[in-house]
Design a protein around this motif. Sequence first.
Motif, short mmCIF file in Angstrom:
data_model
loop_
_atom_site.label_atom_id
_atom_site.label_comp_id
_atom_site.label_asym_id
_atom_site.label_seq_id
_atom_site.Cartn_x
_atom_site.Cartn_y
_atom_site.Cartn_z
N TRP A 28 19.61 46.93 49.74
CA TRP A 28 20.50 46.36 48.73
C TRP A 28 20.12 44.92 48.42
O TRP A 28 20.11 44.49 47.26
N GLY A 29 19.76 44.18 49.47
CA GLY A 29 19.36 42.78 49.28
C GLY A 29 18.17 42.66 48.36
O GLY A 29 18.15 41.82 47.45
N LEU A 30 17.18 43.53 48.57
CA LEU A 30 16.00 43.52 47.71
C LEU A 30 16.39 43.82 46.26
O LEU A 30 15.99 43.14 45.33
N PHE A 31 17.21 44.87 46.12
CA PHE A 31 17.62 45.32 44.80
C PHE A 31 18.41 44.24 44.06
O PHE A 31 18.06 43.83 42.96
N SER A 32 19.46 43.72 44.72
CA SER A 32 20.36 42.79 44.02
C SER A 32 19.71 41.43 43.81
O SER A 32 19.82 40.85 42.72
N SER A 33 19.00 40.93 44.82
CA SER A 33 18.43 39.59 44.60
C SER A 33 17.26 39.69 43.62
O SER A 33 17.03 38.77 42.85
N GLY A 34 16.58 40.82 43.63
CA GLY A 34 15.53 41.03 42.61
C GLY A 34 16.10 40.97 41.21
O GLY A 34 15.57 40.28 40.34
N ILE A 35 17.20 41.68 41.00
CA ILE A 35 17.83 41.68 39.67
C ILE A 35 18.34 40.27 39.32
O ILE A 35 18.06 39.74 38.25
N THR A 36 19.08 39.69 40.26
CA THR A 36 19.69 38.38 39.97
C THR A 36 18.63 37.33 39.66
O THR A 36 18.71 36.64 38.65
N TRP A 54 -4.28 40.06 35.97
CA TRP A 54 -5.11 39.96 37.17
C TRP A 54 -5.74 38.57 37.25
O TRP A 54 -5.79 37.95 38.31
N GLU A 55 -6.19 38.09 36.11
CA GLU A 55 -6.78 36.76 35.99
C GLU A 55 -5.81 35.68 36.50
O GLU A 55 -6.21 34.69 37.09
N ASN A 56 -4.52 35.91 36.27
CA ASN A 56 -3.52 34.91 36.61
C ASN A 56 -2.78 35.20 37.91
O ASN A 56 -1.69 34.70 38.13
N ARG A 57 -3.39 36.04 38.76
CA ARG A 57 -2.68 36.43 39.98
C ARG A 57 -2.35 35.23 40.87
O ARG A 57 -1.33 35.20 41.54
N GLU A 58 -3.21 34.21 40.84
CA GLU A 58 -2.94 33.04 41.67
C GLU A 58 -1.68 32.30 41.23
O GLU A 58 -0.96 31.76 42.05
N LEU A 59 -1.46 32.32 39.91
CA LEU A 59 -0.27 31.65 39.40
C LEU A 59 0.98 32.37 39.89
O LEU A 59 1.98 31.74 40.25
N LEU A 60 0.90 33.71 39.91
CA LEU A 60 2.01 34.51 40.43
C LEU A 60 2.31 34.09 41.86
O LEU A 60 3.46 33.85 42.24
N TYR A 61 1.25 33.95 42.63
CA TYR A 61 1.39 33.54 44.02
C TYR A 61 2.01 32.14 44.11
O TYR A 61 2.93 31.90 44.90
N LEU A 95 8.81 39.05 43.64
CA LEU A 95 7.97 38.84 44.82
C LEU A 95 8.72 38.00 45.87
O LEU A 95 8.67 38.27 47.06
N THR A 96 9.43 36.96 45.38
CA THR A 96 10.21 36.13 46.28
C THR A 96 11.27 36.95 47.00
O THR A 96 11.43 36.85 48.22
N SER A 97 11.97 37.79 46.24
CA SER A 97 12.98 38.65 46.85
C SER A 97 12.35 39.60 47.85
O SER A 97 12.94 39.92 48.89
#
Lengths: 273, 404
Positions: free
Chosen positions: A88-96, A22-29, A125-127
């Motif tokens: 499918w796009g979410l699933f596959s690009s998330g995995i890749t 949670w402390e590092n949520r900005e970095l995730l963003y 998150l990007t996917s």
Amino acid sequence: MKETVIRINPPGASSFNLAELWENRELLYFFAWRDIKVKYKQTYLGILWAVLQPLLLMSLFYLVFFRALKVSVGMSYPVYTFAGLTLWGLFSSGITHSSESLLSSSQIIRKIYFPRILIPLASLLTSFIDFLIAFVLLVVLLVVFQQPVNWQAVFYFPAAIILTLIASFGIGTLLAALNVKYRDFRYLLPFAIQLLFFSSQVVYSIHSLEQGWLKIFLYCNPLNGALELFYYPLQNGNVATTGVLVSLSVAILFLLTGLFYFKKTEAYFADLI
Amino acid sequence: MKPVIEIHQLGKKYRIGKAEPYLALRDVLSTMARNIFRKENKDKQDFWALQDINLSIEKGERIGIIGRNGAGKSTLLKILSRVTWPTTGSAIIRGRLASLLEVGTGFHPELTGRENIYLNGSILGLKKAEINKQFDAIVDFSGVETFLDTPLKNYSSGMQLRLAFAVAAHLEPEVLLIDEVLAVGDLEFQKKCIGKMEEISKEHGRTLLFVSHNLKAINDICSRAVLLNMGKIKVDGPANEVIAEYISMANDHHTIENNISVRTEPIHVSEIRPINSIMEHKTTFTLGESIGISIVVSNKSWPQRFNLGIALNTIAKGRILVNTVQMPAVKPGTLKKIVAWLPSEELTPNSYTIDISVSDEYNNLIELSTDTAGFEISAVNTKFESLAYDYGVINKGLIWETVD
């Protein structure tokens, strides 16, 4: 102000430090923001690419599978495949993306500390952002094709998306951690993605199959359970509850294995990568 | 008050062997298959990069960590910055920590300068609000404001470095770990950075751990120094004493370990030692005595011409003399001994160190050995013995003229 105390010990059994995440949520963003920026910089069509791919695939599937091969899915075929392709796009690009994420961030991993799980999480998150754009187009298509949508979609759509995210993140995290140690998994990935695609009910519907054992086998691909939930508000059929449960179990199994293995090997990423 | 950093029995073990830096599943399987028939895996051996490290660092202390390459300096910083984990022991750090193992970590060439400030700042642990607050100061320090909205890939490497250090300099941690980041960049900027580091630690009472080969920088900035040797603490004490110990340690070794091989080339410097006029090795000289630096160069394979560079340094004043010479090719499989005679009659009593560089005929660096082969010119029984002030490095009278 509370004093920060950092304790450094040899790697042992430890759980994820949620407070630290949670402390590092900005970095995730920032990681996700960087990926999106870089992805669409120097592209002419920019963010349109997120919708162009499923749109082109949908047209091809419509011509080949619907017009030529007469595949029946019990509803408007273009809407069915496009909805399927979005998820499918979410699933596959998330995995890749998440499975490649640690290797492509090796420079940072070797030089700076932060919770490593943020890296595959940012890829997911990007996917997800790409998915949202495609989802907007899906809504447009639903209107254009005058597709009736059941009000229960407000529950079923999020449920389908969450199931996809769990499965994608579980598999992606596991592969990401494995990739650090064994680069073999890089070569396995494109093949695995193909396998997953043809076992997903995107161009066909599992309901049209007759063999019960085959159905259960196909639901071991967690996306099929998610698709089941995703299609339901668009169709007048019923949900294959067993199938969804099989998919959910597999997704959770992958998530737990992925997180466990990631946590276990995390300590050595910087030494190995 | 409790110490800011407490390190207790810290150790880090690596397994070294013929293995690739990463593994292929095939290798693991084949090793497993082999190990069924053989109890021990003889390909690999344990290597302790760090062992039995105990340190206690108080708030506001500025500590320099010195030692030869491979002594464990960087491993220690990596463990403290939590990039890698220790094998044994523990450490406690009280306070917000920032580590700078590299400048510009996470910089992305496609993003603009502005975007990279945010990205890099965030990676280094700054909150977005903090970056907003410091943004102007960062841009000001870096001096790249006209290129803020240009992609980083169009920056010169010097500009990238300035931007990177500017972000790092504006972290406001209570504990700052820095690893040899000043080795790059032009002299002017290095000075600016060292000045900034001094300001950060002295004025704001921050704790600083600083790894460097630049003994002068350590001497200037740090009050205390730790000398690491083969993964263990050899000396821990006031910076000037520890540096002196390090130099005398360099003197004891005839062969060099403290070198950075940039590329694999046939030319290799295998020995650097101070000698007197009759070619005897010694490390303490009297004032005015002839001092030569004997350098042995070996050639492993093909003949290659090269340039040899020598630099003379003092700890307090830094580099005072540089000379380079073009050398003809050395026959493969042979050694060549070269002596560089120093202007010893013009040097004052001091501790000196030598840097040797080898580059190819196009001046591409092949090998660099820093702070090897130190020697001392003794002040005993000279006019310098009783001088209380800093008498400098050059021992030469001036021509004084009275002009009406």
